[in-house]
Motif scaffolding. Structure first.
Motif, PDB file in Angstrom:
ATOM      1  N   ALA A  78       0.839  -1.208   0.000  1.00  0.00           N
ATOM      2  CA  ALA A  78       0.000   0.000   0.000  1.00  0.00           C
ATOM      3  C   ALA A  78       0.874   1.258   0.000  1.00  0.00           C
ATOM      4  CB  ALA A  78      -0.937  -0.009   1.208  1.00  0.00           C
ATOM      5  N   MET A  79       1.951   1.231   0.792  1.00  0.00           N
ATOM      6  CA  MET A  79       2.882   2.371   0.811  1.00  0.00           C
ATOM      7  C   MET A  79       3.588   2.520  -0.530  1.00  0.00           C
ATOM      8  SD  MET A  79       4.754   2.099   4.483  1.00  0.00           S
ATOM      9  CE  MET A  79       3.968   0.967   5.599  1.00  0.00           C
ATOM     10  N   LEU A  80       3.971   1.394  -1.120  1.00  0.00           N
ATOM     11  CA  LEU A  80       4.653   1.409  -2.419  1.00  0.00           C
ATOM     12  C   LEU A  80       3.736   1.985  -3.494  1.00  0.00           C
ATOM     13  CD1 LEU A  80       7.255   0.639  -3.911  1.00  0.00           C
ATOM     14  CD2 LEU A  80       6.295  -1.641  -4.228  1.00  0.00           C
ATOM     15  N   LEU A 179      -8.718  -9.560   3.193  1.00  0.00           N
ATOM     16  CA  LEU A 179      -7.290  -9.489   3.475  1.00  0.00           C
ATOM     17  C   LEU A 179      -6.909  -8.130   4.060  1.00  0.00           C
ATOM     18  CD1 LEU A 179      -5.622 -11.319   0.473  1.00  0.00           C
ATOM     19  CD2 LEU A 179      -5.157 -11.743   2.887  1.00  0.00           C
ATOM     20  N   LYS A 180      -7.464  -7.088   3.486  1.00  0.00           N
ATOM     21  CA  LYS A 180      -7.159  -5.744   3.977  1.00  0.00           C
ATOM     22  C   LYS A 180      -7.633  -5.602   5.424  1.00  0.00           C
ATOM     23  CE  LYS A 180      -7.496  -0.880   2.966  1.00  0.00           C
ATOM     24  NZ  LYS A 180      -7.868   0.144   2.036  1.00  0.00           N
ATOM     25  N   ALA A 181      -8.825  -6.128   5.730  1.00  0.00           N
ATOM     26  CA  ALA A 181      -9.328  -6.063   7.101  1.00  0.00           C
ATOM     27  C   ALA A 181      -8.456  -6.861   8.060  1.00  0.00           C
ATOM     28  CB  ALA A 181     -10.770  -6.588   7.143  1.00  0.00           C
ATOM     29  N   LYS A 182      -7.966  -8.003   7.603  1.00  0.00           N
ATOM     30  CA  LYS A 182      -7.144  -8.863   8.465  1.00  0.00           C
ATOM     31  C   LYS A 182      -5.741  -8.305   8.657  1.00  0.00           C
ATOM     32  CE  LYS A 182      -6.045 -13.507   9.601  1.00  0.00           C
ATOM     33  NZ  LYS A 182      -6.579 -13.876  10.856  1.00  0.00           N
ATOM     34  N   THR A 183      -5.190  -7.667   7.649  1.00  0.00           N
ATOM     35  CA  THR A 183      -3.812  -7.215   7.729  1.00  0.00           C
ATOM     36  C   THR A 183      -3.674  -5.737   8.112  1.00  0.00           C
ATOM     37  OG1 THR A 183      -3.718  -6.752   5.358  1.00  0.00           O
ATOM     38  CG2 THR A 183      -3.014  -8.944   6.078  1.00  0.00           C
TER      39      THR A 183
END
Length: 184
Positions: A78-80, A179-183
């Protein structure tokens, strides 16, 4: 050159560190170095997620460490994505670069102190060589991919790595959301 998966991963880590140093010390290199960094990080991450983390989790017993590493991959991607969408000549680029570098450095330090030593200890040299070949092939296949563009199959590997169940019955959008919610 060694084809031990641990050595290959560590070589990539050193190259990523070199690219961060270059962009920090020579801002005029950012327009050319940022896409190289992005390509390497995405290819490296995808190769670890599909070829290395399942073995580290299932064969070397690093379930928690792999789940944590997968979470860090997701956050770094996400940062990349933010980095490649930011003008390399802006002040904001330096801020995003520093944030990404801190996250990746933290990830590398953890991986090199937990997951990789466990693989050296618990997997035979022959198995590490096999994983090295799979890692190199996967990395080559994923070179040129951009952050935020994972396929459903790649998302399924990520789900496996963090212990998210039911991934095969989900659509790509739902899987990405879970995945976004879990990570985080």
């Amino acid at each position: 050159m060694s084809s031990d998966v641990v050595d290959l991963i560590m070589q990539d880590h050193r190259e990523v560190e070199r690219l961060f140093d270059k962009m920090r010390e020579f801002p005029d290199t950012r327009p050319l170095a940022a896409p190289v960094l992005s390509a390497l990080l995405i290819a490296h991450s995808r190769a670890e997620e599909s070829a290395v983390y399942p073995a580290a989790k299932d064969e070397a017993g690093d379930t928690e460490e792999v789940a944590h590493s997968q979470e860090e991959h997701t956050q770094a991607e996400a940062m990349l994505k933010r980095l490649v969408e930011t003008d390399p000549e802006s002040a904001q680029f330096g801020e995003v670069l520093a944030e990404l570098e801190d996250a990746v450095t933290h990830h590398v330090e953890e991986e090199e102190s937990t997951v990789l030593p466990h693989m050296k200890e618990h997997l035979s040299e022959q198995r590490r060589m096999e994983l090295g070949e799979a890692f190199a092939a996967s990395r080559a296949e994923h070179l040129g991919e951009r952050p935020g563009e994972a396929t459903k199959e790649e998302l399924k590997w990520q789900a496996h790595n963090v212990g998210l169940t039911g991934a095969s019955s989900m659509g790509k959008a739902e899987l990405a959301k879970k995945l976004k919610a879990k990570t985080g």
